[in-house]
Structure formats: structure tokens, C-alpha cells
Design a protein around this motif. Structure first.
Motif, PDB file in Angstrom:
ATOM      1  N   ILE A  59       4.634   2.590  12.146  1.00  0.00           N
ATOM      2  CA  ILE A  59       5.010   2.053  11.463  1.00  0.00           C
ATOM      3  C   ILE A  59       6.413   2.872  10.203  1.00  0.00           C
ATOM      4  O   ILE A  59       5.762   3.877   9.914  1.00  0.00           O
ATOM      5  CB  ILE A  59       4.428   1.300  10.114  1.00  0.00           C
ATOM      6  N   ARG A  60       7.703   2.630  10.664  1.00  0.00           N
ATOM      7  CA  ARG A  60       8.934   2.813   9.571  1.00  0.00           C
ATOM      8  C   ARG A  60       9.533   1.924   8.968  1.00  0.00           C
ATOM      9  O   ARG A  60       9.022   0.659   9.456  1.00  0.00           O
ATOM     10  CB  ARG A  60       9.715   3.252  10.888  1.00  0.00           C
ATOM     11  N   PHE A 104       3.637   7.057   2.168  1.00  0.00           N
ATOM     12  CA  PHE A 104       4.116   6.183   3.270  1.00  0.00           C
ATOM     13  C   PHE A 104       3.914   4.219   2.779  1.00  0.00           C
ATOM     14  O   PHE A 104       2.519   4.382   2.382  1.00  0.00           O
ATOM     15  CB  PHE A 104       3.010   6.282   4.714  1.00  0.00           C
ATOM     16  N   ARG A 105       4.649   3.760   2.700  1.00  0.00           N
ATOM     17  CA  ARG A 105       5.264   2.628   2.041  1.00  0.00           C
ATOM     18  C   ARG A 105       4.757   1.326   2.911  1.00  0.00           C
ATOM     19  O   ARG A 105       5.965   1.307   3.994  1.00  0.00           O
ATOM     20  CB  ARG A 105       4.815   1.908   1.036  1.00  0.00           C
ATOM     21  N   PHE A 106       3.734  -0.303   2.732  1.00  0.00           N
ATOM     22  CA  PHE A 106       3.855  -0.771   4.353  1.00  0.00           C
ATOM     23  C   PHE A 106       3.623  -2.071   2.864  1.00  0.00           C
ATOM     24  O   PHE A 106       3.206  -1.850   2.101  1.00  0.00           O
ATOM     25  CB  PHE A 106       3.463  -1.061   4.826  1.00  0.00           C
ATOM     26  N   THR A 128       0.812  -1.244   0.075  1.00  0.00           N
ATOM     27  CA  THR A 128      -0.088  -0.205   0.067  1.00  0.00           C
ATOM     28  C   THR A 128       1.344   0.998  -0.135  1.00  0.00           C
ATOM     29  O   THR A 128       2.034   1.180   0.749  1.00  0.00           O
ATOM     30  CB  THR A 128      -1.341  -0.174   1.042  1.00  0.00           C
ATOM     31  N   THR A 129       0.744   2.440  -1.025  1.00  0.00           N
ATOM     32  CA  THR A 129       1.148   3.336  -0.586  1.00  0.00           C
ATOM     33  C   THR A 129       0.563   4.076  -0.332  1.00  0.00           C
ATOM     34  O   THR A 129      -0.692   4.410  -1.255  1.00  0.00           O
ATOM     35  CB  THR A 129       1.959   4.407  -2.364  1.00  0.00           C
ATOM     36  N   ILE A 130       0.096   5.121   0.438  1.00  0.00           N
ATOM     37  CA  ILE A 130      -0.256   6.485   1.165  1.00  0.00           C
ATOM     38  C   ILE A 130       0.292   7.366   0.353  1.00  0.00           C
ATOM     39  O   ILE A 130       1.332   7.908   1.450  1.00  0.00           O
ATOM     40  CB  ILE A 130      -1.012   6.387   2.360  1.00  0.00           C
ATOM     41  N   GLU A 131      -0.663   8.607  -0.378  1.00  0.00           N
ATOM     42  CA  GLU A 131       0.123   9.899  -0.926  1.00  0.00           C
ATOM     43  C   GLU A 131       0.191  10.421   0.788  1.00  0.00           C
ATOM     44  O   GLU A 131      -0.467  10.816   2.309  1.00  0.00           O
ATOM     45  CB  GLU A 131      -0.742  10.513  -1.304  1.00  0.00           C
ATOM     46  N   LEU A 179       7.707   0.167   4.381  1.00  0.00           N
ATOM     47  CA  LEU A 179       9.136  -0.188   3.409  1.00  0.00           C
ATOM     48  C   LEU A 179       9.358   1.501   3.119  1.00  0.00           C
ATOM     49  O   LEU A 179      10.508   1.867   2.660  1.00  0.00           O
ATOM     50  CB  LEU A 179       8.017  -0.131   2.043  1.00  0.00           C
ATOM     51  N   SER A 180       8.835   2.523   3.695  1.00  0.00           N
ATOM     52  CA  SER A 180       9.215   3.849   3.331  1.00  0.00           C
ATOM     53  C   SER A 180       8.476   4.805   3.956  1.00  0.00           C
ATOM     54  O   SER A 180       7.175   4.500   3.579  1.00  0.00           O
ATOM     55  CB  SER A 180       9.526   3.983   1.930  1.00  0.00           C
ATOM     56  N   GLY A 181       8.738   6.213   4.052  1.00  0.00           N
ATOM     57  CA  GLY A 181       8.494   7.124   5.112  1.00  0.00           C
ATOM     58  C   GLY A 181       7.144   6.277   6.541  1.00  0.00           C
ATOM     59  O   GLY A 181       8.320   5.855   7.129  1.00  0.00           O
ATOM     60  N   ARG A 182       6.870   7.470   6.936  1.00  0.00           N
ATOM     61  CA  ARG A 182       6.083   7.183   8.181  1.00  0.00           C
ATOM     62  C   ARG A 182       4.583   7.302   8.058  1.00  0.00           C
ATOM     63  O   ARG A 182       3.925   8.272   7.800  1.00  0.00           O
ATOM     64  CB  ARG A 182       6.885   8.064   9.387  1.00  0.00           C
ATOM     65  N   GLY A 183       4.057   6.456   9.082  1.00  0.00           N
ATOM     66  CA  GLY A 183       2.334   6.048   9.086  1.00  0.00           C
ATOM     67  C   GLY A 183       2.587   5.651  10.736  1.00  0.00           C
ATOM     68  O   GLY A 183       3.209   5.464  11.851  1.00  0.00           O
TER      69      GLY A 183
END
Ligand code: 6PG
Ligand code: NI
Length: 188
Positions: free
Chosen positions: A121-122, A145-147, A72-75, A102-106
Motif C-alpha cells: 500500500i502506497r 505509514f498512513r492509510f 491509522t498511522t504506523i511509526e 495516504l503516506s509512506g509505504r506499508g
């Protein structure tokens, strides 16, 4: 039929999965009724109705015995003070699920109907969603943010439980960056 063994490339920089199965996209207009500030949502829909998140699934069927996974990629963005987020659902079976940053911070928000729990999640952090807990993720950073999500194929997805009952809390901007604000009474 069960799938044959395979390897998939997981691209933490683009959110790609290769080979990919189903790809889905949710825009602001798909998220009506979920954000607290309905007027801000309608304004943003009118200003281009941008994609809030995209899910790229691996080609694994959602059937008993299989273990589907997806990225999932959340902008980055907000509706009013509330960070861009997924619709949210529970797995009616009930079955657990694992998220891996996977990337970003959520923020991974979880709700069992009474108690609210959340974890940040980081990249390099796994979040565990126990059976029976509804879950939603929000992007609390300034980049996508990707996970990765991995879950049992027999779990199913119940969206109505969150659309109607809420998540018990909202992830909103604060002086410190973000805060998780509990909402007694559930949906708003
Ligand atoms: C799943 C995962 C995850 C989730 C997406 C989009 O069960 O498949 O929890 O892949 O579906 O992050 O969130 P929504 O399904 O709530 O729109
Ligand atoms: Ni899930």
C-alpha cells in the motif's frame, strides 16, 4: 441513531481526521506476544515503550448500516527484524473492508486461515480485504505509514483469532528492503 451527513478532513501528512471520534494508541507493551522476537520487544519496552501506531476514527458509530472510517498511522521501526505492525484482527460478521494509502509505504497482510496474501500500500493505492480474511498492516518504509480504512459498522473485531492463530506470515527486513516470510503452523 444514525449520524447526520458530514464531511471530514483527512490529513495524510499528520494522520488527522477532523472531526474525530475515538482515538486509540498502541504501544510496544500492547503488542506482547505478537512479534517473533519477544526479548527484543521487552528491551524496547524498557527503553521507552514507544507508540507503534495510532488510529483516529471519524465520529461514525459501529452499528449496522453505518460505514465507519478511520486513519491509522504506523511509526517506522522494527522489533528485531520484524517491522512495526498492527495487532491484526478479523471481522467476525464477516464483512469486507477497503484500505487506501495516504503516506509512506506499508504491507497489508491477509490470511484466511490457510492462504496468505499480501499487497503493498502506497499513496493512491487501495487494498481490498475480502470477507473472512484476517488482516494486519506493517510499515516497511523509513517514515510513518498512513492509510484510510472503511468498513461496515456491523463487522465487529476479533483480535483473539490473530493473537492465537497468527497471520500465517511475518513482514521482515531483507537485503531488498523487506520480505513476507510464510510461517507454516501460524502463530509463533
Ligand atoms: C478496522 C481497520 C483498521 C484497524 C487499524 C488498527 O477494522 O477498523 O482494519 O482501522 O483497526 O489499522 O489495527 P488493529 O485494529 O488490528 O489494531
Ligand atoms: Ni479491519
Amino acid at each position: 441513531d444514525l449520524v447526520r451527513p458530514f464531511a471530514a478532513g483527512i490529513d495524510g501528512a499528520s494522520g488527522g481526521v477532523d472531526p474525530a471520534g475515538v482515538v486509540s494508541e498502541r504501544r510496544l507493551s500492547d503488542l506482547r506476544g505478537l512479534f517473533r522476537d519477544a526479548a527484543a520487544l521487552e528491551r524496547a519496552v524498557g527503553e521507552g515503550d514507544e507508540v507503534v501506531y495510532r488510529v483516529v476514527a471519524a465520529p461514525v458509530p459501529e452499528v449496522e448500516g453505518e460505514v465507519p472510517f478511520s486513519v491509522t498511522t504506523i511509526e517506522a521501526g522494527r522489533v528485531g527484524d520484524e517491522f512495526y505492525m498492527t495487532r491484526g484482527h478479523a471481522h467476525p460478521e464477516p464483512q469486507g473492508e477497503v484500505y487506501f494509502g495516504l503516506s509512506g509505504r506499508g504491507v497489508l497482510l491477509m490470511y484466511d486461515g490457510e492462504e496468505v496474501r499480501w499487497v503493498e500500500i502506497r499513496p493512491g493505492v487501495a487494498g481490498y480485504i475480502p470477507p473472512g480474511w484476517a488482516h494486519r498492516t506493517a510499515n516497511v518504509g523509513g517514515e510513518p505509514f498512513r492509510f484510510l480504512a472503511v468498513y461496515p459498522g456491523s463487522a465487529g473485531h476479533d483480535y483473539a483469532i490473530v493473537a492465537e492463530g497468527g497471520m500465517g506470515a511475518r513482514v521482515v527486513r531483507s537485503a531488498a528492503g523487506y520480505e513476507v516470510v510464510e510461517e507454516p503452523g501460524g502463530a509463533g
